[in-house]
Design a protein around this motif. Structure first.
Motif, mmCIF file in Angstrom:
data_model
loop_
_atom_site.group_PDB
_atom_site.id
_atom_site.type_symbol
_atom_site.label_atom_id
_atom_site.label_comp_id
_atom_site.label_asym_id
_atom_site.label_seq_id
_atom_site.Cartn_x
_atom_site.Cartn_y
_atom_site.Cartn_z
ATOM 1 N N TYR A 71 40.296 35.319 47.386
ATOM 2 C CA TYR A 71 41.416 34.409 47.657
ATOM 3 C C TYR A 71 42.430 34.387 46.510
ATOM 4 O O TYR A 71 43.224 33.448 46.375
ATOM 5 C CB TYR A 71 40.892 32.997 47.949
ATOM 6 N N GLY A 72 42.380 35.404 45.650
ATOM 7 C CA GLY A 72 43.420 35.589 44.655
ATOM 8 C C GLY A 72 43.302 34.735 43.414
ATOM 9 O O GLY A 72 44.291 34.518 42.707
ATOM 10 N N ILE A 73 42.086 34.252 43.114
ATOM 11 C CA ILE A 73 41.902 33.426 41.922
ATOM 12 C C ILE A 73 40.676 33.903 41.148
ATOM 13 O O ILE A 73 39.850 34.668 41.657
ATOM 14 C CB ILE A 73 41.735 31.925 42.273
ATOM 15 N N ALA A 74 40.567 33.421 39.913
ATOM 16 C CA ALA A 74 39.412 33.746 39.070
ATOM 17 C C ALA A 74 39.094 32.552 38.195
ATOM 18 O O ALA A 74 39.968 31.724 37.900
ATOM 19 C CB ALA A 74 39.706 34.978 38.201
ATOM 20 N N HIS A 75 37.833 32.468 37.782
ATOM 21 C CA HIS A 75 37.421 31.401 36.879
ATOM 22 C C HIS A 75 37.742 31.789 35.447
ATOM 23 O O HIS A 75 37.336 32.856 34.974
ATOM 24 C CB HIS A 75 35.917 31.135 37.023
ATOM 25 N N GLU A 76 38.487 30.935 34.742
ATOM 26 C CA GLU A 76 38.799 31.136 33.327
ATOM 27 C C GLU A 76 37.747 30.401 32.501
ATOM 28 O O GLU A 76 37.764 29.172 32.421
ATOM 29 C CB GLU A 76 40.189 30.590 33.006
#
Length: 478
Positions: free
Chosen positions: A271-276
């Protein structure tokens, strides 16, 4: 000029007529106000006033709704009656009826969920007159209590509006939603605040073992992943992805202590996100609690989830949070809306146990996304369009008891609004309990005491005396 008897009669007549007019006006005003039942709520917490959310929900009722109050005749609770009268006036479809449990001993039997359950005196029953769908509110739903060392418990808050409005929303819709929370990945324990918020949103919490259980229907279901600390299998991620592709809803939580989870990150990147990973440090004092750079007061973007908080000016306090990265590679039809973000003077510190809060090599400059809403609209089948929604939060500790117990924060409302948005219905009846407190008079200094004393004992009497002498001098020459 010498006063005559006619002068005395004339001025006396004027005074008498004026007095009678004032009395007559006072009586008429009292009759009008009494007839209109006009009252002003002067309580600090507005205990007997209804919020804009409640008025919106109540006025929107399209089907008949009955509110039954199980109280003895002549012994009705004054505060409850006052509040219910306000509901009654908002919509002609709503009717409030008192059922004396002594006169109608079997009335409540029809509202028992099981043969062993009870509906006690003092309860309130909200029922949809068309569908028969109902909800029973007990005394514990209507009032909050706290434990004491002496008497056991004491009344601490009034939750009548919260309970009634949520029940109205529940019986007036055909949505019986369920939150399926995943297990088996060392997820954090579901906090009490989340359980309370789900209950307010009329949602049921159910455990979901992705390895053994069938996935629920996407209709009226939310999958909750609450900060896992061991990874999912590829088969589990496939199940979650298929569920979402069919129009499912999800709440995905992470935290600063969460390790790198390869498969879980695949779900996020879909869905186009990542965990920072890391912890956000806020250096702008306007966006953090005083002296606590890891306790953020993030900026809010306009959205269905945040609008009520913006209007009420309630902040969301986010402690010790990680971040969310927008990969800017989302598929067509997928949109991402940052809900909460730190300031441009913040940064994400990669070391979550730093020796210093100063910016170091490897840290990431802000602003950092802390929470976001992701939505995908698939219209390939025009007759059956698919809408997928995700609420993603980079912090789990904002639901800690210490955070949600603060009356000045909107943390619980933020979460409740997220439930409503996921279901695409106005299910965000985020009405907080109204606290009962003893408000002590503020102490004043000795100088203030002298000033107030001088005003009340010298200045005001002197002004009255001068006015009296002035009037007397003018009248003595009439």
């Amino acid at each position: 000029m010498k006063k005559t008897k006619s002068n005395y009669l004339r001025y006396g007549g004027y005074a008498t007529l004026l007095t009678l007019m004032v009395i007559a006006i006072t009586i008429v005003l009292n009759v009008i106000v009494t007839d209109l039942n006009f009252k002003i709520d002067t309580t600090a917490e507005k205990l007997y006033s209804l919020s804009a959310n409640t008025e919106k929900v109540t006025k929107a009722l399209k089907t008949p709704v009955n509110i039954y109050v199980l109280e003895e005749t002549g012994k009705e609770t004054a505060g409850l009656k006052e509040i219910l009268n306000k509901y009654d006036k908002l919509n002609s479809n709503l009717t409030v009826t008192y059922k004396d449990p002594i006169l109608y001993p079997t009335f409540a039997n029809a509202y028992k969920k099981t043969s062993s359950s009870t509906v006690t005196a003092g309860s309130v029953i909200i029922e949809n007159g068309d569908t028969g769908k109902y909800k029973v509110l007990s005394q514990t739903d209507l009032y909050g209590t706290t434990a004491t060392d002496t008497s056991g418990v004491t009344l601490s808050s009034i939750t009548i509006e919260n309970a009634i409005t949520n029940a109205l929303g529940y019986v007036s819709t055909d949505v019986d939603g369920t939150i399926y929370y995943t297990s088996g990945h060392n997820e954090l324990a579901i906090p009490t605040a989340l359980k309370d918020a789900s209950e307010r949103a009329n949602l049921t919490l159910t455990e979901l073992d992705l390895l053994t259980a069938e996935m629920p229907s996407p209709d009226n279901s939310i999958v909750l992943v609450f900060s896992p600390h061991t990874d999912f299998t590829q088969e589990e991620i496939k199940k979650l992805t298929d569920f979402l592709d069919q129009g499912g809803k999800a709440m995905l939580f992470m935290d600063a202590n969460m390790p790198e989870l390869t498969n879980y990150n695949e779900l996020l990147s879909y869905y186009g996100i990542a965990h920072e990973q890391g912890v956000v440090i806020e250096t702008d004092s306007n966006y953090s609690l005083t002296s606590y750079p890891t306790y953020l007061l993030p900026a809010m973007v306009s959205h269905d989830i945040t609008n009520s908080l913006t209007q009420s000016k309630l902040p969301v306090v986010v402690p010790f949070t990680s971040g969310i990265k927008n990969l800017n590679n989302a598929r067509n039809g997928v949109t991402l809306t940052p809900l909460l973000s730190s300031s441009d003077q913040s940064y994400l510190k990669k070391n979550i146990n730093p020796s210093t809060y100063e910016f170091e090599d490897g840290d990431i400059n802000g602003p950092v996304i802390l929470a976001c809403a992701v939505e995908e609209n698939n219209t390939l089948d025009a007759q059956n369009p698919i809408n997928t929604r995700l609420f993603v939060m980079a912090d789990s500790f904002f639901l800690d008891d210490q955070m949600v117990s603060l009356d000045s924060t909107g943390n619980k409302e933020f979460l409740t609004n997220a439930f409503g948005w996921l279901f695409s219905i106005d299910n965000s009846y985020a009405i907080e309990a109204k606290t009962l407190e003893n408000y002590n008079l503020r102490s004043i200094s000795s100088s203030q005491l002298i000033i107030f004393g001088g005003l009340t004992m010298v200045v005001i009497p002197l002004v009255i005396l001068i006015l009296g002498i002035t009037v007397w001098v003018k009248r003595r020459h009439l």
